[in-house]
Motif scaffolding. Structure first.
Motif, mmCIF file in Angstrom:
data_model
loop_
_atom_site.group_PDB
_atom_site.id
_atom_site.type_symbol
_atom_site.label_atom_id
_atom_site.label_comp_id
_atom_site.label_asym_id
_atom_site.label_seq_id
_atom_site.Cartn_x
_atom_site.Cartn_y
_atom_site.Cartn_z
ATOM 1 N N LEU A 1 33.019 39.320 44.381
ATOM 2 C CA LEU A 1 32.620 40.694 44.090
ATOM 3 C C LEU A 1 33.779 41.493 43.502
ATOM 4 C CD1 LEU A 1 30.449 41.562 47.226
ATOM 5 C CD2 LEU A 1 29.632 41.450 44.867
ATOM 6 N N ILE A 2 34.974 41.237 44.013
ATOM 7 C CA ILE A 2 36.151 41.979 43.549
ATOM 8 C C ILE A 2 36.568 41.530 42.152
ATOM 9 C CG2 ILE A 2 38.603 42.416 43.978
ATOM 10 C CD1 ILE A 2 37.923 42.230 47.004
ATOM 11 N N VAL A 3 36.654 40.212 41.941
ATOM 12 C CA VAL A 3 37.174 39.731 40.653
ATOM 13 C C VAL A 3 36.163 39.929 39.521
ATOM 14 C CG1 VAL A 3 38.723 38.064 41.723
ATOM 15 C CG2 VAL A 3 36.406 37.347 41.060
ATOM 16 N N SER A 4 34.870 40.085 39.859
ATOM 17 C CA SER A 4 33.859 40.271 38.808
ATOM 18 C C SER A 4 33.680 41.734 38.409
ATOM 19 C CB SER A 4 32.517 39.701 39.254
ATOM 20 O OG SER A 4 31.977 40.460 40.326
ATOM 21 N N ALA A 5 34.238 42.656 39.207
ATOM 22 C CA ALA A 5 34.053 44.082 38.920
ATOM 23 C C ALA A 5 34.745 44.470 37.612
ATOM 24 C CB ALA A 5 34.600 44.922 40.068
ATOM 25 N N LYS A 6 34.061 45.311 36.845
ATOM 26 C CA LYS A 6 34.622 45.780 35.581
ATOM 27 C C LYS A 6 34.898 47.281 35.589
ATOM 28 C CE LYS A 6 32.313 42.181 32.847
ATOM 29 N NZ LYS A 6 31.840 41.433 34.022
ATOM 30 N N GLY B 1 44.365 36.157 49.318
ATOM 31 C CA GLY B 1 43.505 36.048 48.148
ATOM 32 C C GLY B 1 42.813 37.359 47.806
ATOM 33 N N ILE B 2 42.291 38.045 48.834
ATOM 34 C CA ILE B 2 41.615 39.325 48.626
ATOM 35 C C ILE B 2 42.622 40.373 48.147
ATOM 36 C CG2 ILE B 2 40.347 41.186 49.745
ATOM 37 C CD1 ILE B 2 38.705 38.661 49.430
ATOM 38 N N LEU B 3 43.817 40.352 48.726
ATOM 39 C CA LEU B 3 44.850 41.302 48.321
ATOM 40 C C LEU B 3 45.216 41.107 46.849
ATOM 41 C CD1 LEU B 3 46.742 43.537 49.423
ATOM 42 C CD2 LEU B 3 48.428 41.741 49.879
ATOM 43 N N LEU B 4 45.389 39.858 46.445
ATOM 44 C CA LEU B 4 45.719 39.567 45.049
ATOM 45 C C LEU B 4 44.568 39.962 44.121
ATOM 46 C CD1 LEU B 4 47.644 38.376 42.957
ATOM 47 C CD2 LEU B 4 46.666 36.116 43.449
ATOM 48 N N ALA B 5 43.335 39.718 44.566
ATOM 49 C CA ALA B 5 42.165 40.081 43.752
ATOM 50 C C ALA B 5 42.110 41.589 43.532
ATOM 51 C CB ALA B 5 40.887 39.591 44.423
ATOM 52 N N LEU B 6 42.407 42.370 44.571
ATOM 53 C CA LEU B 6 42.408 43.828 44.440
ATOM 54 C C LEU B 6 43.518 44.292 43.496
ATOM 55 C CD1 LEU B 6 41.697 44.860 48.138
ATOM 56 C CD2 LEU B 6 40.218 45.315 46.168
ATOM 57 N N LYS B 7 44.703 43.716 43.638
ATOM 58 C CA LYS B 7 45.805 44.080 42.744
ATOM 59 C C LYS B 7 45.459 43.745 41.283
ATOM 60 C CE LYS B 7 49.748 43.537 45.892
ATOM 61 N NZ LYS B 7 50.975 42.755 46.154
#
Length: 471
Positions: free
Chosen positions: A315-320, A335-341
């Motif tokens: 959900l995080i990495v697909s957000a535009k 992983g989630i932290l890196l995806a948010l950054k």
């Protein structure tokens, strides 16, 4: 001299034991090594009883599983027949990879013909639950992490007793740690009236079975297999906003009608099997749904044996455009932290609301360490001022994920949770409106705030961050 050598040897063995069993999870291994250095013997005992990987109990590893597999296949086929009409010509998600992941979630598929109501506080949600329970004719299924023997708890107890005496089949699951203060008298009154109860991993049993760390955090009510409730609320006066510490309690809870209820029911009855050993697959518990709604909803059942991490990451990495998060605890894994950054660096609007006043100080200190790191990356955080925010919500562009799971390691990997992916524009828009309303009663957390903290506070944050993989 000999005892020093023996003590050192024992300590080395303990370290080796942790390294061997945690080499695939280096963050967790480092934390347990720190605990061992501080508490050499006690730390190892804690590790043995708390850190063991979850193993499916015998009740779920027998051939009984065949009953659930057959039922699941039947329900999937039923849902497919109705969902194909609603899916025709629609683009559900913003990313093909995310769509592929959603289709591969073991339980359950995207369900059609749903009607969803959103509750942002306890009073209306509990009234809706009790109205549905009062109107029940065949069965009532109730499952909560926390049940308290207070005014709200007694209202539920009396209603369940009345319905059981009327001949309605009532089943209740409570968690062995979350509801550890629930007195025997409360449960005896229910049982004497005919209510069947089950305790999920009782305290002592789970300690000796090394499942102490794995809790059932779900909050479920299913009435006659046609109306379901789930979300963040437990049963207790504080969830009505009557707690002395926080006062107003902001949460997100849902009622739902339609095919998605079948999967809320499936979740409850598989939990009931785990707790009691009973297999209940009678078709009467999975009736043809009468809802004429047009919402698409996917119920996501997760736990230590079926993690929700991949879905949240996707959900995080697909957000535009936007990622909006509300959570009482913010302890992301690497992983989630890196995806948010990464999302922030791509120009995605990342905003996260957390409580301004914590209920768990050590967890809050760990949260602040991640807040500071993401602020430096360009994210925006807000402290909720009106009371305590217990809502669990992720909005990724035009999709929303909400339910019982917090944004922390325990919900990702250790706890049994139930969430839903909402595809309908009206539901997502409502959740976005609620998010903006919460922003209006929140204060933005600025990077300069961290510079004003005392040395002691900074040390507390550092220490809490080190221990955060255990939260």
């Amino acid at each position: 001299m000999l005892w020093i050598v023996l003590a050192l040897l024992l300590f080395i063995i303990q370290i080796g034991f942790v390294i061997i069993f945690e080499y695939q999870r280096p963050n967790k291994a480092v934390v347990w090594l720190i605990v061992l250095f501080i508490f050499p013997v006690i730390g190892f005992v804690l590790y043995l009883f708390v850190a063991k990987e979850y193993l499916c109990p015998p009740a779920l590893s027998r051939t009984d599983n065949g009953h659930w597999d057959r039922l699941k296949d039947e329900l999937i086929e039923r849902c497919k027949q109705r969902v194909q009409k609603d899916l025709h010509g629609k683009t559900l998600v913003q990313d093909d990879n995310l769509h592929a992941l959603l289709k591969k979630i073991p339980v359950a598929p995207i369900a059609a013909c749903n009607e969803t109501a959103v509750f942002v506080e306890g009073k209306k949600a509990f009234e809706a639950m009790m109205d549905a329970i009062a109107a029940s004719e065949h069965h009532i299924h109730v499952e909560f992490y926390i049940i308290r023997d207070d005014r709200l708890g007694i209202r539920f107890e009396q209603l369940l007793i009345r319905k059981a005496q009327e001949g309605v089949k009532v089943r209740l699951i409570y968690d062995g740690i979350g509801s550890r203060r629930l007195g025997k008298a409360y449960l005896e009154r229910l049982r004497n009236a005919g209510v069947e109860t089950g305790c999920f991993f009782p305290l002592l049993t789970s300690f000796f079975n090394k499942r102490l760390n794995y809790r059932n955090h779900r909050k479920i009510v299913v009435v006659d297999g046609k109306t379901g409730f789930f979300g963040g609320l437990n049963i207790g006066d504080e969830y009505l906003g009557e707690g002395p510490k926080f006062g107003y309690w902001r949460d997100t809870h849902f009622s739902i009608k339609g095919d998605a209820v079948l999967w809320v029911q499936y979740t409850f009855l598989t939990d009931w099997h785990l707790v009691t050993g009973q297999i209940i697959t009678d078709p009467v518990y999975y009736p043809i749904q009468e809802s004429r709604g047009n919402e698409l909803v996917q119920i996501v059942k997760s736990g230590p044996d079926e993690t929700i991490l991949e879905l949240i990451f996707s959900l995080i990495v697909s957000a535009k455009r936007r990622i909006f998060i509300e959570t009482p605890y913010f302890i992301p894994d690497p992983g989630i932290l890196l995806a948010l950054k990464t999302a922030i660096s791509r120009g995605v609007d990342v905003r996260i609301i957390i409580p301004a006043v914590p209920d768990k100080n050590l967890v809050y200190c760990a949260t602040l360490s991640y807040v500071q790191e993401l602020l430096q990356a360009g994210g925006r955080f807000y402290g909720y001022q009106k009371g305590f925010i217990h809502a669990k919500l992720i909005i990724s562009d035009d999709l929303a994920l909400s339910g019982s799971a917090n944004m922390d390691i325990r919900s990702f990997c250790n706890q049994f949770e139930i969430n839903a992916v909402f595809f309908d524009g009206k539901v997502v828009d409502r959740l976005v409106q609620d998010f903006y309303r919460d922003l209006g009663v929140s204060e933005e957390i600025l990077q300069s705030n961290f510079e004003k903290r005392s040395t002691l506070q900074k040390m507390q944050i550092i220490f809490a961050r080190l221990l955060s993989p255990l939260f």
